[in-house]
Motif scaffolding. Structure first.
Motif, PDB file in Angstrom:
ATOM      1  N   GLU A  50      61.820   5.443  21.401  1.00 29.97           N
ATOM      2  CA  GLU A  50      63.179   5.943  21.630  1.00 29.97           C
ATOM      3  C   GLU A  50      64.196   4.906  21.158  1.00 29.97           C
ATOM      4  N   GLY A  51      65.213   5.368  20.431  1.00 30.25           N
ATOM      5  CA  GLY A  51      66.154   4.453  19.813  1.00 30.25           C
ATOM      6  C   GLY A  51      67.088   3.751  20.767  1.00 30.25           C
TER       7      GLY A  51
ATOM      8  N   PRO B 149      63.207   2.943  15.598  1.00 33.26           N
ATOM      9  CA  PRO B 149      63.706   4.050  16.429  1.00 33.26           C
ATOM     10  C   PRO B 149      63.224   5.375  15.850  1.00 33.26           C
TER      11      PRO B 149
END
Length: 313
Positions: free
Chosen positions: A250-251, A284
């Motif tokens: 997840e970024g 990401p």
């Protein structure tokens, strides 16, 4: 017992056994005149010489990492194995020359049953060395010991061929003795080719089997927060495998969180016995850098399969 002590001990055992067999065969050859036994004495003498080099090579490869070799010295092992192959080729050529010359000149003669007994004993001893070296070599991923095991395996077959020749000579068919010597030489050369083929991949940085690459990918995707993996590169560095790959997370993670995931992936992949170093780059997932296979299924099938295995899926 740690790897260093085990492989060094095996090298010394093989050296002592080959020296004893060479002396035994040479002594009985001088007594009986069997060409098949002479070829086996040459083979065992060559085995003794390269065993001494293997012992020295194993000592070098099992030294701990230092400033000049921060990853250790294991990369020397394929060169040791290739030296074994060189000794095998030399012995094979010498044995074939002896047998072929005798056939062309018709200089063969009947042999004593004592020669057959010594050859049978030598075959049994070589089979024991083959099983011993192969077991330790595979357990500790030692190309030099696996090469030595294969040489001993061929020695079993060639000793049996020589046994046939000596037995035939003893019962009145002396021509079988030089024929068996030629067969011995061919078998020795085949082993040399086999050893070279096994170790060239280690030296040129070839990719490991696809099955290992799949295990690496699964180990990365098995981490709950890893959403994907791409640019997976695995290649041999000596007998071990180095791995580099990108993982997707997840970024909006913090650097600390991403670092913890990276460490977990590295540790998981390093648990694979064949793997040495692992280099992970964190991306990401929003960049959508997934890499698919030719059918466009590589990413989706891997992720779905691992997701199904995760708790709570």
């Amino acid at each position: 017992m740690e790897r260093k002590q085990v492989v060094r001990r095996v090298g010394l055992v093989v050296l002592a056994a080959n020296a004893a067999l060479a002396l035994l065969k040479a002594g009985v050859w001088l007594e009986t005149g069997s060409l098949a036994l002479a070829s086996e004495a040459v083979n065992s003498g060559a085995d003794t010489l390269y065993s001494a080099v293997v012992v020295a090579g194993l000592y070098l490869t099992t030294r701990p990492p230092d400033f000049e070799h921060p990853h250790g010295h294991e990369r020397i092992e394929p060169f040791v194995a290739l030296f074994v192959a060189l000794g095998v080729f030399s012995a094979g050529i010498a044995v074939m020359w002896t047998g072929a010359t005798s056939l062309l000149e018709g200089s063969y003669q009947a042999a004593s049953p004592l020669a057959a007994g010594v050859l049978g004993f030598g075959a049994a001893a070589k089979f024991g060395l083959y099983r011993y070296c192969l077991s330790v070599g595979e357990e500790h991923r030692s190309p030099a010991l696996v090469a030595t095991a294969k040489d001993n395996r061929t020695d079993v077959l060639t000793a049996l061929a020589a046994l046939v020749g000596a037995s035939g000579a003893a019962v009145g068919y002396p021509v079988l003795d030089p024929i068996a010597a030629v067969v011995v030489g061919v078998g020795v050369l085949v082993t040399g080719v086999d050893i070279v083929r096994d170790n060239v991949d280690y030296l040129v940085g070839a990719a490991p089997p696809e099955e290992l690459r799949e295990r690496i990918v699964r180990a990365a995707l098995a981490q709950p927060q890893v959403k994907g993996a791409h640019d997976v590169v695995a290649h041999y560095v000596g007998p071990e495998v180095d791995v580099s790959l990108h993982i997707e997370v997840e970024g909006d993670m913090t650097v600390r969180e991403a670092h913890e995931i990276e460490t977990a992936v590295v540790d998981a992949i390093r648990e694979i016995p064949e793997v040495d170093d692992v280099f992970v780059h964190v991306d990401p997932k929003e960049l959508d850098e997934w890499k698919l296979d030719a059918e466009g299924r590589w990413r989706d099938e891997r992720v779905e399969e691992v997701d199904r295995e995760r708790p709570g899926s």
